[in-house]
Design a protein around this motif. Structure first.
Motif, PDB file in Angstrom:
ATOM      1  N   ALA A  40       7.603  -4.473  -0.060  1.00  0.00           N
ATOM      2  CA  ALA A  40       6.613  -3.519   0.446  1.00  0.00           C
ATOM      3  C   ALA A  40       6.105  -2.610  -0.664  1.00  0.00           C
ATOM      4  CB  ALA A  40       7.212  -2.697   1.584  1.00  0.00           C
ATOM      5  N   GLU A  41       6.981  -2.240  -1.596  1.00  0.00           N
ATOM      6  CA  GLU A  41       6.543  -1.415  -2.725  1.00  0.00           C
ATOM      7  C   GLU A  41       5.551  -2.173  -3.600  1.00  0.00           C
ATOM      8  OE1 GLU A  41       7.583   2.033  -3.878  1.00  0.00           O
ATOM      9  OE2 GLU A  41       7.468   1.813  -1.699  1.00  0.00           O
ATOM     10  N   GLN A  42       5.774  -3.475  -3.777  1.00  0.00           N
ATOM     11  CA  GLN A  42       4.816  -4.257  -4.553  1.00  0.00           C
ATOM     12  C   GLN A  42       3.479  -4.348  -3.833  1.00  0.00           C
ATOM     13  OE1 GLN A  42       3.446  -7.469  -4.038  1.00  0.00           O
ATOM     14  NE2 GLN A  42       3.155  -8.349  -6.065  1.00  0.00           N
ATOM     15  N   LEU A  43       3.507  -4.440  -2.498  1.00  0.00           N
ATOM     16  CA  LEU A  43       2.264  -4.428  -1.721  1.00  0.00           C
ATOM     17  C   LEU A  43       1.557  -3.093  -1.870  1.00  0.00           C
ATOM     18  CD1 LEU A  43       0.354  -5.814   0.300  1.00  0.00           C
ATOM     19  CD2 LEU A  43       1.760  -4.872   2.152  1.00  0.00           C
ATOM     20  N   ARG A  44       2.321  -2.013  -1.918  1.00  0.00           N
ATOM     21  CA  ARG A  44       1.720  -0.685  -2.125  1.00  0.00           C
ATOM     22  C   ARG A  44       0.974  -0.637  -3.461  1.00  0.00           C
ATOM     23  NH1 ARG A  44       3.741   4.618  -0.702  1.00  0.00           N
ATOM     24  NH2 ARG A  44       5.839   3.795  -0.367  1.00  0.00           N
ATOM     25  N   MET A  45       1.599  -1.149  -4.525  1.00  0.00           N
ATOM     26  CA  MET A  45       0.968  -1.145  -5.846  1.00  0.00           C
ATOM     27  C   MET A  45      -0.253  -2.067  -5.873  1.00  0.00           C
ATOM     28  SD  MET A  45       2.663   1.019  -7.634  1.00  0.00           S
ATOM     29  CE  MET A  45       2.751   1.914  -6.075  1.00  0.00           C
ATOM     30  N   PHE A  46      -0.151  -3.207  -5.219  1.00  0.00           N
ATOM     31  CA  PHE A  46      -1.280  -4.132  -5.117  1.00  0.00           C
ATOM     32  C   PHE A  46      -2.459  -3.454  -4.420  1.00  0.00           C
ATOM     33  CE2 PHE A  46      -3.442  -7.392  -2.457  1.00  0.00           C
ATOM     34  CZ  PHE A  46      -3.988  -8.173  -3.474  1.00  0.00           C
ATOM     35  N   ALA A  47      -2.168  -2.735  -3.339  1.00  0.00           N
ATOM     36  CA  ALA A  47      -3.220  -2.037  -2.598  1.00  0.00           C
ATOM     37  C   ALA A  47      -3.836  -0.924  -3.435  1.00  0.00           C
ATOM     38  CB  ALA A  47      -2.648  -1.469  -1.301  1.00  0.00           C
TER      39      ALA A  47
ATOM     40  N   HIS B 287      -4.108 -10.109   5.668  1.00  0.00           N
ATOM     41  CA  HIS B 287      -3.924 -11.489   5.215  1.00  0.00           C
ATOM     42  C   HIS B 287      -2.988 -11.586   4.014  1.00  0.00           C
ATOM     43  CE1 HIS B 287      -6.933 -12.743   8.069  1.00  0.00           C
ATOM     44  NE2 HIS B 287      -7.834 -11.929   7.541  1.00  0.00           N
ATOM     45  N   TYR B 288      -2.570 -10.438   3.485  1.00  0.00           N
ATOM     46  CA  TYR B 288      -1.690 -10.434   2.324  1.00  0.00           C
ATOM     47  C   TYR B 288      -0.292  -9.922   2.664  1.00  0.00           C
ATOM     48  CZ  TYR B 288      -6.042 -11.176  -0.144  1.00  0.00           C
ATOM     49  OH  TYR B 288      -7.239 -11.707  -0.565  1.00  0.00           O
ATOM     50  N   VAL B 289      -0.070  -9.590   3.936  1.00  0.00           N
ATOM     51  CA  VAL B 289       1.209  -9.031   4.357  1.00  0.00           C
ATOM     52  C   VAL B 289       2.197 -10.155   4.647  1.00  0.00           C
ATOM     53  CG1 VAL B 289       2.392  -7.673   6.134  1.00  0.00           C
ATOM     54  CG2 VAL B 289       0.152  -6.941   5.280  1.00  0.00           C
ATOM     55  N   LYS B 290       3.342 -10.114   3.978  1.00  0.00           N
ATOM     56  CA  LYS B 290       4.415 -11.070   4.206  1.00  0.00           C
ATOM     57  C   LYS B 290       5.369 -10.517   5.265  1.00  0.00           C
ATOM     58  CE  LYS B 290       4.332 -12.054  -0.784  1.00  0.00           C
ATOM     59  NZ  LYS B 290       3.846 -13.436  -0.802  1.00  0.00           N
ATOM     60  N   PRO B 291       6.163 -11.367   5.914  1.00  0.00           N
ATOM     61  CA  PRO B 291       7.161 -10.856   6.870  1.00  0.00           C
ATOM     62  C   PRO B 291       8.083  -9.821   6.251  1.00  0.00           C
ATOM     63  CG  PRO B 291       6.927 -13.234   7.105  1.00  0.00           C
ATOM     64  CD  PRO B 291       6.120 -12.850   5.905  1.00  0.00           C
ATOM     65  N   GLU B 292       8.447 -10.022   4.987  1.00  0.00           N
ATOM     66  CA  GLU B 292       9.336  -9.059   4.337  1.00  0.00           C
ATOM     67  C   GLU B 292       8.652  -7.709   4.138  1.00  0.00           C
ATOM     68  OE1 GLU B 292      12.832  -9.549   3.337  1.00  0.00           O
ATOM     69  OE2 GLU B 292      12.229 -10.834   5.004  1.00  0.00           O
ATOM     70  N   ASP B 293       7.324  -7.711   3.992  1.00  0.00           N
ATOM     71  CA  ASP B 293       6.599  -6.447   3.863  1.00  0.00           C
ATOM     72  C   ASP B 293       6.792  -5.581   5.101  1.00  0.00           C
ATOM     73  OD1 ASP B 293       5.365  -6.884   1.320  1.00  0.00           O
ATOM     74  OD2 ASP B 293       3.929  -8.227   2.292  1.00  0.00           O
ATOM     75  N   ARG B 294       6.750  -6.207   6.263  1.00  0.00           N
ATOM     76  CA  ARG B 294       6.877  -5.467   7.519  1.00  0.00           C
ATOM     77  C   ARG B 294       8.243  -4.776   7.585  1.00  0.00           C
ATOM     78  NH1 ARG B 294       3.653  -7.781  12.083  1.00  0.00           N
ATOM     79  NH2 ARG B 294       1.991  -9.044  11.188  1.00  0.00           N
TER      80      ARG B 294
ATOM     81  N   GLY C  89      -3.733  -5.121  13.752  1.00  0.00           N
ATOM     82  CA  GLY C  89      -5.115  -4.652  13.763  1.00  0.00           C
ATOM     83  C   GLY C  89      -5.978  -5.317  12.717  1.00  0.00           C
ATOM     84  N   SER C  90      -6.902  -4.550  12.124  1.00  0.00           N
ATOM     85  CA  SER C  90      -7.930  -5.131  11.263  1.00  0.00           C
ATOM     86  C   SER C  90      -7.851  -4.625   9.831  1.00  0.00           C
ATOM     87  CB  SER C  90      -9.319  -4.810  11.833  1.00  0.00           C
ATOM     88  OG  SER C  90      -9.500  -3.408  11.949  1.00  0.00           O
ATOM     89  N   ASN C  91      -6.705  -4.131   9.396  1.00  0.00           N
ATOM     90  CA  ASN C  91      -6.561  -3.653   8.030  1.00  0.00           C
ATOM     91  C   ASN C  91      -6.877  -4.781   7.045  1.00  0.00           C
ATOM     92  OD1 ASN C  91      -5.060  -2.913   5.453  1.00  0.00           O
ATOM     93  ND2 ASN C  91      -4.722  -1.067   6.675  1.00  0.00           N
ATOM     94  N   VAL C  92      -7.587  -4.451   5.970  1.00  0.00           N
ATOM     95  CA  VAL C  92      -8.012  -5.470   5.006  1.00  0.00           C
ATOM     96  C   VAL C  92      -6.825  -6.143   4.324  1.00  0.00           C
ATOM     97  CG1 VAL C  92      -8.176  -3.895   3.028  1.00  0.00           C
ATOM     98  CG2 VAL C  92      -9.683  -5.888   3.148  1.00  0.00           C
TER      99      VAL C  92
ATOM    100  N   ARG D 242      -2.396 -11.865  -4.847  1.00  0.00           N
ATOM    101  CA  ARG D 242      -1.283 -10.925  -4.954  1.00  0.00           C
ATOM    102  C   ARG D 242      -0.250 -11.469  -5.930  1.00  0.00           C
ATOM    103  NH1 ARG D 242       2.555  -8.882   0.095  1.00  0.00           N
ATOM    104  NH2 ARG D 242       4.036  -7.694  -1.194  1.00  0.00           N
ATOM    105  N   PRO D 243       0.223 -10.666  -6.863  1.00  0.00           N
ATOM    106  CA  PRO D 243       1.237 -11.149  -7.809  1.00  0.00           C
ATOM    107  C   PRO D 243       2.534 -11.525  -7.101  1.00  0.00           C
ATOM    108  CG  PRO D 243       0.255  -9.079  -8.550  1.00  0.00           C
ATOM    109  CD  PRO D 243      -0.188  -9.287  -7.137  1.00  0.00           C
ATOM    110  N   ALA D 244       3.355 -12.306  -7.785  1.00  0.00           N
ATOM    111  CA  ALA D 244       4.667 -12.661  -7.257  1.00  0.00           C
ATOM    112  C   ALA D 244       5.513 -11.398  -7.101  1.00  0.00           C
ATOM    113  CB  ALA D 244       5.356 -13.643  -8.187  1.00  0.00           C
ATOM    114  N   VAL D 245       6.318 -11.370  -6.053  1.00  0.00           N
ATOM    115  CA  VAL D 245       7.150 -10.200  -5.781  1.00  0.00           C
ATOM    116  C   VAL D 245       8.402 -10.258  -6.646  1.00  0.00           C
ATOM    117  CG1 VAL D 245       8.449  -8.937  -4.029  1.00  0.00           C
ATOM    118  CG2 VAL D 245       6.300 -10.087  -3.420  1.00  0.00           C
TER     119      VAL D 245
END
Length: 340
Positions: A252-259, A313-320, A307-310, A193-196
């Motif tokens: 979280a927006e960066q995680l959205r783009m990564f996904a 393992h890439y979710v940071k506390p700030e993402d939540r 749960g078991s979302n792929v 995952r790229p740097a946020v």
């Protein structure tokens, strides 16, 4: 632990339908081809084309590419290809397609060496095709009819056989690995995952609703104007809190783009739904202030099982936390609630 199968080994065990789906995923991701659309046309009456990729809105009336999917235990050879070559020429000769495809690609897990050599010599391939047609003339005349067969062979005689080629499986897998489908199909690791990036200084239009919800919180908690973001930013408590919440939103927006670029469509939205399911009942509880409600919801998101979302393992506390603000941005979560 049993040895992990490579993507090539997994593909060997695919069914014909799974193989065609894999090839469709690959063709759809061929950015350098600049296709306007890609469609699956396979079936018992596919007219020589399993997957068609269109270079213009004219579709098969204009320039197009054809991908013929073959999934056999043995490597495909000329005897497998010749009937397909005849079929595509017949389809054009009988006006089922307006023009021949500019490229006709045989895609199979295994391609025979002799067939590869034939494809490298289009004139030799054309000669070998007509030798096969002459040898099977009686059977082909019964299958196509004498006149349609004659028209198809006449067109094949004028055709440029350099259009026929075979896909290179190593290159196909390399290109497929850049698509969101690769992880689901082969169970491989996601890319790093790229740097946020830091939240921009100025509020973007797409932040409007969740930021307004935060301003309502600060108005209720500390008396800051709900219509003056600068006032909240200048406040000794509201300002740092606003900055932290915006940093979480952009995380979280960066995680959205990564996904979007790494996993199948809907994976991130499924993660959002899991978070919403876990915090919605907390949000519904009675709280003395919207600030208290927001803090309780963010804490619940931080501590919940996802749960078991792929993406887990890439979710940071700030993402939540950021996902909660994404939900607030859509009014699925509300911090300051009017008493009924």
């Amino acid at each position: 632990m049993p040895p992990t199968l490579t993507p090539k080994q997994i593909l060997v065990h695919h069914s014909a339908d799974e193989w065609e789906e894999f090839i469709y995923e690959w063709v759809s991701a061929l950015k350098e081809a600049d296709y306007v659309d890609v469609v699956r046309m396979g079936g018992s009456n596919d007219r020589g084309a399993d997957i068609a990729a269109f270079l213009t809105l004219s579709k098969t009336d204009g320039p197009w590419h054809c991908f013929q999917c073959k999934h056999y235990d043995k490597a495909i050879s000329g005897t497998v290809a010749y009937p397909e070559i005849l079929k595509i020429h017949s389809a054009v000769a009988e006006r089922q397609y307006k023009v021949l495809p500019e490229r006709y690609v045989f895609v199979a897990p295994k391609v025979g060496g002799s067939f590869t050599q034939l494809l490298a010599k289009p004139s030799t391939l054309q000669t070998a095709f007509f030798e096969w047609a002459d040898k099977n003339a009686t059977k082909l005349a019964q299958e196509y009819g004498e006149a349609p067969l004659k028209r198809a062979l006449h067109l094949a005689g004028q055709s440029d056989f350099s259009r026929f080629e075979a896909g290179n499986l190593d290159r196909i897998l390399e290109q497929h690995s850049t698509t969101p489908h690769h992880v689901r199909r082969f169970g491989t690791r996601l890319p790093d995952r790229p740097a946020v990036p830091a939240a921009p200084a100025d509020h973007a239009p797409e932040e409007t609703r969740y930021v307004q919800q935060l301003l309502d919180v600060y108005h209720e908690k500390w008396g800051c104007s709900p219509n003056a973001p600068d006032e909240a930013r200048a406040h000794h408590k509201a300002g740092p809190n606003l900055q932290r919440q915006r940093e979480a939103f952009y995380c979280a927006e960066q995680l959205r783009m990564f996904a979007r670029d790494s996993v199948p469509e809907g994976t991130f939205e499924s993660l959002q739904s899991d978070v919403y399911s876990g915090v919605s009942e907390v949000e519904e509880d009675d709280f003395p202030t919207g600030y208290a409600r927001m803090k309780a919801v963010l804490a619940a998101a931080r501590d919940m099982q996802l749960g078991s979302n792929v993406l887990i393992h890439y979710v940071k506390p700030e993402d939540r936390k950021g996902i909660c603000h994404q939900l607030a941005n859509e009014d699925r979560l509300t911090w300051v609630q009017e008493e009924l």
